[in-house]
Design an enzyme around this catalytic site. Structure first.
Site, PDB file in Angstrom:
ATOM      1  CD1 TRP A   1      42.680  51.256  82.391  1.00  0.00           C
ATOM      2  CD2 TRP A   1      42.846  51.919  84.385  1.00  0.00           C
ATOM      3  NE1 TRP A   1      41.509  51.969  82.446  1.00  0.00           N
ATOM      4  CE2 TRP A   1      41.562  52.280  83.768  1.00  0.00           C
ATOM      5  CE3 TRP A   1      42.874  52.344  85.737  1.00  0.00           C
ATOM      6  CZ2 TRP A   1      40.563  53.002  84.634  1.00  0.00           C
ATOM      7  CZ3 TRP A   1      42.019  53.073  86.641  1.00  0.00           C
ATOM      8  CH2 TRP A   1      41.072  53.550  85.739  1.00  0.00           C
TER       9      TRP A   1
ATOM     10  CG  ASP B   1      44.623  45.627  85.894  1.00  0.00           C
ATOM     11  OD1 ASP B   1      43.531  44.927  85.965  1.00  0.00           O
ATOM     12  OD2 ASP B   1      44.689  47.173  85.719  1.00  0.00           O
TER      13      ASP B   1
ATOM     14  CE  LYS C   1      36.836  47.079  82.538  1.00  0.00           C
ATOM     15  NZ  LYS C   1      36.512  48.367  81.910  1.00  0.00           N
TER      16      LYS C   1
END
Length: 361
Positions: free
Chosen positions: A101, A171, A195
């Protein structure tokens, strides 16, 4: 049979929250309208929205000079939005490449004409440890981008890199609300909700006021200043996802807040890591100092054994422990809503699986 969902995201939700959603589906707050059909301009939703924002501010100790913005499009969209809004002086950002990511964030920044310097990468080590920031020259970069928790590879920052006068952008998708960080150390934080915060469809951006509004004529749907001015309602926001996040935020308060969540997550991950570290069959490949509290990666080294284990685990109510295709093996995601009992069941299953395997070999 009780099902324990170890998926990386969309992930397990608190049982109490699901029950509340079930109760609100036919008629929210005795309005005669489902929570899925109330207007984003109604007083009903205004209350939901304001409470969710305030609860988030309380839980994360977000200072008043930071905006809380609600977007759609996931953090993938924010990989574009952040450089467009924030890389406005040098048009250059620094990046620590800790995994898939982080690499994606760099690629998206390049697509909008921002130069990306990778200051360190652990790709050669298969991302089993975190990159290290040796130095960061002043007056060079608009910000440093990090991924605080690498969902796929199973690493996470406990100590944030020291960036001096350079802004830090994080992030935080997969350990948002599950591990305590000082918001004031960041210029901006982005996090997908699916999440630890709720359901897919909502992305949170927390950004300091003085960093926004410096770029004119940005596309509306990625303009931080516009979303701040419109209170995240430039267009129809993800009403149901914000409502679900609001319920989770209240649940987090009821549980004792972020510090308590981190304590529980350390306890849960510690139980699993202790087993793995003493196993003859399983290996946790991540360097101990860099291990994630929320995404535990482990392998046997034999894909056939891994495949058999994943299937047998599902038969025993332990679902979605297959590792990401780029890593292989197994991955147990231990988000806030995963109870300690679920990890106990997983360790019991792995213990029996190893014993049975040894008996056959």
């Amino acid at each position: 049979m009780t099902i324990y969902n170890f998926a990386a995201g969309p992930a397990t939700m608190p049982a109490e929250v699901i029950q509340q959603i079930k109760a609100d589906l036919p008629s929210y707050n005795d309005s005669g309208m489902s929570i899925m059909e109330i207007s984003h301009r109604s007083a009903l939703f205004e209350d939901v929205f304001q409470k969710a924002q305030q609860d988030m501010r309380d839980l994360l100790k977000i200072p008043d000079n930071y905006q809380i913005l609600f977007f759609q499009g996931g953090c993938t969209l924010q990989f574009t939005a952040a450089p467009l809004n924030l890389a406005n002086k040098y048009h250059k950002i620094a990046l620590l490449d800790s995994g898939h990511w982080a690499d994606r964030a760099g690629d998206e920044a390049k697509r909008v004409g921002v130069k990306v310097d990778v200051l360190d990468s652990t790709k050669a080590d298969h991302y089993t440890k975190l990159p290290v920031l040796e130095s960061l020259p002043a007056d060079t970069y608009d910000y440093l981008h990090i991924t605080t928790n690498n969902t796929i590879e199973g690493t996470a920052y406990t100590n944030l890199p020291e960036t001096g006068m350079t802004e830090l952008v994080g992030d935080m998708s997969s350990n948002f609300m599950g591990q305590a960080y000082d918001v004031k150390k960041f210029g901006a934080i982005m996090a997908g909700a699916q999440k630890n915060l709720g359901i897919a469809g909502l992305t949170v951006v927390i950004v300091r006021n003085d960093l926004i509004g410096k770029v004119k004529d940005l596309p509306s749907m990625v303009d931080y200043q516009l979303f701040a001015k419109k209170e995240s309602m430039f267009n129809t926001p993800p009403v149901f996802a914000i409502y679900a996040a609001g319920l989770v935020l209240q649940w987090l308060k009821d549980q004792g807040g972020i510090a308590e969540m981190e304590r529980r997550n350390r306890q849960k991950s510690g139980l699993l890591y202790d087993f793995l570290d003493n196993s003859d069959l399983f290996t946790a490949p991540v360097f101990k100092a860099d291990r994630s509290l929320t995404n535990v990666v482990f392998v046997t080294g034999n894909p056939e054994i891994d495949q058999r284990l994943v299937a047998q685990a599902a038969d025993n109510g332990l679902v979605n422990i297959k590792g990401h295709r780029s890593v292989g093996g197994m991955r147990a995601s231990l988000y806030n809503a995963m109870p300690y009992e679920g990890v106990e069941k997983l360790v019991d299953f792995l213990t029996k699986f190893e014993k049975d395997y040894r008996g056959l070999h």
